[in-house]
Each structure stands twice: as C-alpha cells, then as structure tokens.
Motif scaffolding. Structure first.
Motif, PDB file in Angstrom:
ATOM      1  N   ARG A  46      38.171  39.907  43.099  1.00 42.26           N
ATOM      2  CA  ARG A  46      38.655  40.666  41.956  1.00 42.26           C
ATOM      3  C   ARG A  46      37.751  41.865  41.660  1.00 42.26           C
ATOM      4  O   ARG A  46      38.241  42.941  41.280  1.00 42.26           O
ATOM      5  CB  ARG A  46      38.751  39.753  40.735  1.00 42.26           C
ATOM      6  CG  ARG A  46      39.317  40.419  39.492  1.00 42.26           C
ATOM      7  CD  ARG A  46      39.322  39.449  38.320  1.00 42.26           C
ATOM      8  NE  ARG A  46      40.178  38.304  38.593  1.00 42.26           N
ATOM      9  CZ  ARG A  46      41.484  38.270  38.313  1.00 42.26           C
ATOM     10  NH1 ARG A  46      42.079  39.323  37.758  1.00 42.26           N
ATOM     11  NH2 ARG A  46      42.180  37.192  38.568  1.00 42.26           N
ATOM     12  N   SER A  47      36.439  41.684  41.826  1.00 39.00           N
ATOM     13  CA  SER A  47      35.505  42.772  41.539  1.00 39.00           C
ATOM     14  C   SER A  47      35.414  43.787  42.677  1.00 39.00           C
ATOM     15  O   SER A  47      34.826  44.851  42.502  1.00 39.00           O
ATOM     16  CB  SER A  47      34.115  42.205  41.259  1.00 39.00           C
ATOM     17  OG  SER A  47      33.630  41.472  42.380  1.00 39.00           O
ATOM     18  N   PRO A  50      40.199  47.397  43.026  1.00 36.83           N
ATOM     19  CA  PRO A  50      40.809  47.795  41.746  1.00 36.83           C
ATOM     20  C   PRO A  50      42.275  47.338  41.658  1.00 36.83           C
ATOM     21  O   PRO A  50      42.939  47.139  42.682  1.00 36.83           O
ATOM     22  CB  PRO A  50      40.705  49.330  41.769  1.00 36.83           C
ATOM     23  CG  PRO A  50      39.688  49.652  42.822  1.00 36.83           C
ATOM     24  CD  PRO A  50      39.797  48.554  43.825  1.00 36.83           C
ATOM     25  N   HIS A  51      42.745  47.158  40.444  1.00 37.79           N
ATOM     26  CA  HIS A  51      44.131  46.743  40.194  1.00 37.79           C
ATOM     27  C   HIS A  51      44.442  45.454  40.964  1.00 37.79           C
ATOM     28  O   HIS A  51      45.457  45.344  41.680  1.00 37.79           O
ATOM     29  CB  HIS A  51      45.118  47.851  40.591  1.00 37.79           C
ATOM     30  CG  HIS A  51      44.786  49.189  39.998  1.00 37.79           C
ATOM     31  ND1 HIS A  51      44.978  49.468  38.651  1.00 37.79           N
ATOM     32  CD2 HIS A  51      44.274  50.315  40.565  1.00 37.79           C
ATOM     33  CE1 HIS A  51      44.602  50.717  38.418  1.00 37.79           C
ATOM     34  NE2 HIS A  51      44.163  51.256  39.552  1.00 37.79           N
ATOM     35  N   PHE A  52      43.577  44.511  40.822  1.00 34.15           N
ATOM     36  CA  PHE A  52      43.673  43.284  41.599  1.00 34.15           C
ATOM     37  C   PHE A  52      44.995  42.563  41.356  1.00 34.15           C
ATOM     38  O   PHE A  52      45.686  42.166  42.305  1.00 34.15           O
ATOM     39  CB  PHE A  52      42.492  42.377  41.250  1.00 34.15           C
ATOM     40  CG  PHE A  52      42.516  41.044  41.930  1.00 34.15           C
ATOM     41  CD1 PHE A  52      42.072  40.903  43.230  1.00 34.15           C
ATOM     42  CD2 PHE A  52      42.998  39.909  41.266  1.00 34.15           C
ATOM     43  CE1 PHE A  52      42.101  39.676  43.867  1.00 34.15           C
ATOM     44  CE2 PHE A  52      43.025  38.685  41.895  1.00 34.15           C
ATOM     45  CZ  PHE A  52      42.574  38.562  43.203  1.00 34.15           C
ATOM     46  N   CYS A  55      47.985  44.333  42.855  1.00 33.70           N
ATOM     47  CA  CYS A  55      47.994  44.236  44.315  1.00 33.70           C
ATOM     48  C   CYS A  55      48.472  42.865  44.779  1.00 33.70           C
ATOM     49  O   CYS A  55      49.216  42.753  45.774  1.00 33.70           O
ATOM     50  CB  CYS A  55      46.598  44.511  44.860  1.00 33.70           C
ATOM     51  SG  CYS A  55      46.035  46.221  44.632  1.00 33.70           S
ATOM     52  N   HIS A  80      44.929  50.055  47.816  1.00 30.72           N
ATOM     53  CA  HIS A  80      44.211  48.899  47.278  1.00 30.72           C
ATOM     54  C   HIS A  80      44.804  47.586  47.790  1.00 30.72           C
ATOM     55  O   HIS A  80      44.067  46.640  48.078  1.00 30.72           O
ATOM     56  CB  HIS A  80      44.264  48.936  45.747  1.00 30.72           C
ATOM     57  CG  HIS A  80      43.705  50.191  45.160  1.00 30.72           C
ATOM     58  ND1 HIS A  80      42.477  50.686  45.501  1.00 30.72           N
ATOM     59  CD2 HIS A  80      44.225  51.052  44.233  1.00 30.72           C
ATOM     60  CE1 HIS A  80      42.232  51.797  44.837  1.00 30.72           C
ATOM     61  NE2 HIS A  80      43.280  52.042  44.061  1.00 30.72           N
TER      62      HIS A  80
END
Length: 350
Positions: A46-47, A50-52, A55, A80
């Motif tokens: 997650r870190s 971005p925009h986990f 995605c 991403h």
C-alpha cells in the motif's frame, strides 16, 4: 480447441488476461484473483503504490455504477496498476501454484535460450537484479553457465521491470527441482592467433608462468616488510643501550695516589712529601686532597691513600737507615728538617 479459444476470449475479458497478452508482457503469468484478494499477500504494498485501492479495483475488475469500459484499462491509473500487478506477480511466482505456471512457460521455451555458445541453446529463466521498482529491467538467467543476459522480446530489449520477477525466483525453482539444473559445459573457448594460443591468456602455458611470477613478487614484498619490521625492532632495543654507553663515567685514579676529577685550580703534577714523612702525614694529605676536590667517595680515598702510605714508609726507611747510626740527636735534627721542608699545600695531578 474450441474450448481453448473460449478460455482465451474469457481471459481477454479480464484486466489480468488483457494485460498479460499485451506485446512485451509474455514473461508474465496470470496471477489468480484469490491470491490478490487475500490481504496478507498484499502486506507492505500500500505504501509503495499510489492509489492502491483504485488499482486493486481495476486489476480485479471491480466497478460500481455503470459497466466497465475497456478504455479505462489504459487510463490514468494504468501506470500504478501495472506496478502493483508486477509486485504482486513477484510474490505469486514464489508460491507452488505460481511456480508451476512459470515452469510450464520454461518448458515451452517462452523465455528463450542462452546466447552462450557453450550452453548449446539451453533454456533460461527470468530474473530481476533488484526487488525495487525502476532499478533495472528484467534479465535472463542460464542454469548451465550461471550467467545473466539481457532479455529480448520480439527482437527488442524487454521493458519489463526486474522487480516483477524479483531476485529469488529462478534460484528457488532450481533448488526445488534439481533435475532442471544441468551439468556445467566442459567446452571453453580459447583465443588463438594463427592457431597458437595467446601467451598469458586463459588456457595457455604462459598464464601459469605469469601467475608464478606474480606469486614470487608477492612473497618478496612480504619478506621485505618482515625485514623492515625486524630492523625497526632491533633499533628500538639498541637505542637505550647506546644512550647508557654515552653516559659520563668516573675516571680511574691517577698514578702516585692522585684523586680522580682534579679541579682546574690544582697543579698538573703533585708534590710528594719529602723522604722520611710518616704514614699519618700521607693519610692526612690524602684526606685534605679529597676535601679540596669535593669527592665524597670514601672508597677512592682509601684506595689512593694506601699505596701512597706504603711508598712513603719505604722511602723513609731507606733515607733513615744511615741517620740511625749517627746517634739519637741526629734523629731529632732529621725530624725538624723534614718538618721545615714539608709542603704547605698538597697538589695532585688530574
């Protein structure tokens, strides 16, 4: 065959199937949706992306509202989503099911052959040189020569990120399946000029000679360093001894009973008492000389006074023998005469 075509069409309807079928992504296998849905398998990602959440929804074809439009697959979130799928893929191929899918690709020669002539077109496996994104593109590892080569797809360098495969996959697969690792090739190319091996190169006799010379030079340097250390150690031990030998020493006694270290104020030669002087006079003279020179060593005084006293007694005995036959009155006159001629100051030579 019809069933296979239908399965391909179904796969093309999913984002994962569509993405893996794109040109240049042939090395990737399709990650099972159940593996992606397990939050444990996504720990730490997650870190990194971005925009986990968006995605994940794109990869799993989760949409709310209107029907999914295929054009959204390559929209703003595509970069991403591609990175996230690649990182998930690197974890999936380390599982038993993912490794089995990659093994099928390996057996079908989908990863290509080793470009090394000695390996004789042995099949290769994809590998990454780093587990981080955008560090290096995917490479090919040959199990036979154990070397890494650039990956090409459709006669062009592959643009897939090396982190999509990780640094562990090919080595873990060969460890779990030892039969895939072949014996090393005994053949080795040897450079030649007009049929003769180049002197000093690998495989020539000159190479061994040069190595022996280099080894002798290294040994000579070691001996030189050891000799220098030994010389320094000897110098360190000798220095205190040299300083001790240069320290001033007490000179030996002068002839005739003179005291060492005679001051400059005294005469160069000492005046001995006249013949017939008593041993008490010689001892008193020696004590006076010791007091004048400031010497506090009683041993030197005793050593100097003893020979002088013996010499004076001997001289007195020889000089007094004729006077003893003349009578008692002559003895008194001799003593008075000796007293008058006795020196006022005792002078010794240095």
């Amino acid at each position: 065959a019809a069933a296979d075509m239908a399965a391909m069409e179904d796969d093309a309807d999913t984002w994962i199937g569509w993405f893996c079928s794109q040109k240049g992504n042939e090395f990737l296998c399709e990650v099972e949706a159940s593996f992606i849905e397990d939050a444990f398998n996504l720990y730490g990602l997650r870190s990194m992306v971005p925009h986990f959440r968006d995605c994940i929804e794109m990869i799993l074809d989760i949409r709310s509202g209107s029907e999914r439009d295929r054009e959204d697959w390559s929209g703003a979130l595509f970069e991403h989503a591609r990175d996230l799928y690649g990182l998930i893929h690197a974890r999936f191929i380390l599982t038993s099911r993912g490794m089995l899918k990659m093994l099928h690709k390996y057996e079908d020669l989908e990863f290509g052959h080793c470009p090394n002539v000695a390996c004789q077109n042995f099949p290769v496996l994809p590998v990454g040189l780093s587990n981080d994104l955008r560090v290096e593109t995917v490479k090919l590892f040959c199990p036979r020569c154990e070397q890494v080569y650039r990956a090409t797809t459709h006669d062009a360098p592959s643009s897939l990120d090396g982190s999509f495969f990780g640094t562990t996959f090919p080595h873990l697969l060969l460890l779990l399946r030892p039969g895939l690792a072949p014996p090393k090739s005994p053949w080795r190319y040897v450079p030649r000029i007009y049929g003769f091996r180049i002197y000093g190169r690998a495989g020539s006799k000159g190479a061994g000679v040069l190595e022996a010379i280099a080894e002798q030079e290294r040994k000579g340097e070691d001996v030189a360093r050891a000799s220098t250390a030994l010389i320094e150690a000897i110098a360190a031990v000798q220095a205190p001894l040299d300083r001790a030998s240069e320290a001033p020493r007490l000179p030996p006694p002068a002839e005739g009973g003179g005291m060492p270290g005679t001051p400059l104020g005294l005469a160069e030669s000492s005046e001995l008492p006249a013949a017939g002087a008593s041993s008490q006079t010689a001892a008193a003279a020696a004590a006076a000389a010791a007091a004048a020179t400031g010497t506090a060593a009683s041993s030197w005084t005793a050593a100097a006074s003893a020979p002088a006293a013996e010499q004076l007694n001997h001289n007195g005995a020889e000089a007094g023998a004729p006077a003893a036959g003349a009578g008692d009155g002559d003895d008194d006159d001799a003593e008075d005469e000796a007293a008058r001629h006795a020196p006022k100051k005792l002078k010794t030579s240095a």
